[in-house]
Each structure stands twice: as C-alpha cells, then as structure tokens.
Design an enzyme around this catalytic site. Structure first.
Site, PDB file in Angstrom:
ATOM      1  N   HIS A  94       0.854  -1.190   0.000  1.00 47.77           N
ATOM      2  CA  HIS A  94       0.000   0.000   0.000  1.00 47.77           C
ATOM      3  C   HIS A  94       0.892   1.243   0.000  1.00 47.77           C
ATOM      4  O   HIS A  94       1.961   1.250   0.617  1.00 47.77           O
ATOM      5  CB  HIS A  94      -0.924  -0.011   1.223  1.00 47.77           C
ATOM      6  CG  HIS A  94      -1.961   1.074   1.151  1.00 47.77           C
ATOM      7  ND1 HIS A  94      -1.680   2.379   1.463  1.00 47.77           N
ATOM      8  CD2 HIS A  94      -3.247   1.043   0.738  1.00 47.77           C
ATOM      9  CE1 HIS A  94      -2.770   3.109   1.265  1.00 47.77           C
ATOM     10  NE2 HIS A  94      -3.735   2.323   0.827  1.00 47.77           N
ATOM     11  N   GLU A  96       0.784   3.892   1.582  1.00 46.56           N
ATOM     12  CA  GLU A  96       1.137   4.403   2.915  1.00 46.56           C
ATOM     13  C   GLU A  96       2.290   3.593   3.512  1.00 46.56           C
ATOM     14  O   GLU A  96       3.118   4.136   4.243  1.00 46.56           O
ATOM     15  CB  GLU A  96      -0.110   4.393   3.824  1.00 46.56           C
ATOM     16  CG  GLU A  96      -1.055   5.527   3.439  1.00 46.56           C
ATOM     17  CD  GLU A  96      -2.527   5.262   3.706  1.00 46.56           C
ATOM     18  OE1 GLU A  96      -2.856   4.354   4.492  1.00 46.56           O
ATOM     19  OE2 GLU A  96      -3.363   5.966   3.095  1.00 46.56           O
ATOM     20  N   GLY A 172      -7.352   9.256  -0.221  1.00 47.52           N
ATOM     21  CA  GLY A 172      -7.733  10.075   0.934  1.00 47.52           C
ATOM     22  C   GLY A 172      -7.816  11.556   0.631  1.00 47.52           C
ATOM     23  O   GLY A 172      -7.913  12.383   1.533  1.00 47.52           O
TER      24      GLY A 172
END
Ligand code: PGA
Length: 250
Positions: A94, A96, A172
């Site tokens: 991912h 992140e 996000g």
C-alpha cells in the site's frame, strides 16, 4: 469471466464496538450481491471480525505482513500467523507502507512471496505520485513496481493474486482518477502481466482501483472493462456507503 471484488481497507481505524456495529449493519445490506467482499481491519481485531463474519460470504483480509515466518522481529506479524487467524487476503505495498514506512519495491515483492507461500491471496498495490504523473512517468513507475515482483517470483508471479492500482494523489484526497485514466493504466498492467506470464494469466487477473472511491462514483468507475473492483479506504468505514459500493458492482 472475472468476478468482481470489493475490499474495505480500514487502515488504523476501528474499535471492538465499531467493528461489531459495522459488520452487523453491513451483512444484511449486501446479502444479495454477486461480488466478492473482503474486510481488512487492523491486526488486533482480526479474530473478532473473523467471528463476526462467521456465517457470511465476506472474507477476512489483513493490511500488511512480515517477510519472515517467525523469530526475533519485534512488532511484526507473519503471513503464517495471519492464516492461523482466518485471513484469506493480504494487502502488500500500500502506498502508505511504501511512503510512510519506506517499503521498497523489492521488500514489497518479498512480502508478496511470503503471502503466496501461505496460499493466501495477495492484493498488490501499485501507483504513481502526482509528481510522477506530471513528469509523464506513470507507466515507468508502475512498470518498476511490477518488475520487482516479476523478478522475485518468476513466470508465475501474477497467478492467483490481485493487483490494485492506487494513484497516490487520489488516496484520501477526495480526488478521483477519471475512469479513462484508470482504464488506461489497468490496460497497461494487464499487458505487462500478459507479456510476463502469458495471456491466460492476464485475462484472469483481477485489477482493482483505489483512490477516493465512494458511493457516488463507484458505479461509473466499475463500469469500465478493465476495472474489476475497488479497494476502498475512507468510504469503507460507513456501512451504508460501503454497501452501496458493493451493490454498484454486483
Ligand atoms: P481512500 O483510500 O478510499 O480513502 O482514498 C484508498 C486506499 O488507501 O486504498
């Protein structure tokens, strides 16, 4: 021929109370959908959510795993342990994890190998930053991310896994890639996999899109030929919205 798949990535969200309320609210809403659904809670809640999902078709997923099987790796959780807890899918790479925790393409490929070794389904995330996109490097960056996996795992690298295209600038942020932008990248990913592992492997590969998918935009995105489902962050924390997304596919 490819089944659709919708994955909830809760990230570092949830609590025992939230998890119970969410699952009990979601399950009746998606009873009829003809789509595979996976929920990825934080590690500490896997067993609780596994029990909550007991009599449903929804599968359990994890958000990350270690490369090693066991040993002196404080704070890490192995794919073997995840399988022991009822996990069927594991997200690797991912953005992140890549961006905030410095995971390289090579480390992500090693994690994917660890997931495959346990016969779990890896969800390999790939995607470019806004800087990469502005510099015209989308295909180069994603090609490198895919090549690292191909180098480590050989011809079968993309068999029995899922790939999720997640442009970092859309995660996000409320910014969503257009269906055309996503479709173009998904076609490129499928071509890469075809060149590497053959046309059959490419034809059956599920390629998800992730990046501000919500109840309003899911249907349009998922109508594209090469978008086989969604990896959903923010909107997966609201049972009503997540149910609408699942229904947009199935
Ligand atoms: P988002 O997250 O839906 O909140 O943009 C997507 C993801 O990180 O997979």
């Amino acid at each position: 021929m490819r089944r659709s798949l919708v994955v909830a990535n809760w990230k570092m969200n949830g609590s025992e109370t939230f998890n119970q309320v969410f699952v009990e609210s979601l399950l009746p809403k998606i009873d009829e959908v003809n789509v595979d659904v996976v929920i990825c809670p934080p590690f500490v809640y896997l067993s609780q959510v596994d029990e909550l999902l007991d009599n449903s078709d929804v599968q359990l997923g994890a958000q990350n795993c270690a490369v090693e099987v066991n040993g002196a790796f404080t704070g890490e959780v192995s794919a073997t342990m995840l399988r022991d807890c009822g996990v069927r899918y594991v997200i690797v790479g991912h953005s992140e994890r890549r961006g905030l925790y410095g995971e390289s393409d090579e480390l992500v490929a090693a994690k994917l190998a660890a997931v495959k070794a346990e016969h779990l389904t890896a969800i390999l995330c790939v995607g470019e930053t806004l800087e990469d996109r502005d510099a015209g490097r989308v295909l180069e960056v994603i090609g490198h991310q895919l090549q690292a996996v191909a180098n480590m795992l050989g011809r079968d690298a993309f068999n029995d896994i899922v790939v999720s295209y997640e442009p970092v600038w859309a995660i996000g942020t409320g910014l969503t890639a257009t269906p055309e932008q996503v479709e173009e990248v998904h076609r490129m990913i499928r071509q890469f996999v075809s060149d590497h592992g053959g046309a059959e492997c490419a034809a059956k590969l599920q390629i998800l899109y992730g990046g501000s998918v919500n109840a309003n935009n899911a249907a349009t995105l998922l109508a594209q030929e090469n978008i086989d489902g969604a990896l959903v962050g923010g909107a997966s924390l609201k049972a009503d919205d997540f149910a609408v997304i699942c229904k947009s596919v199935g």
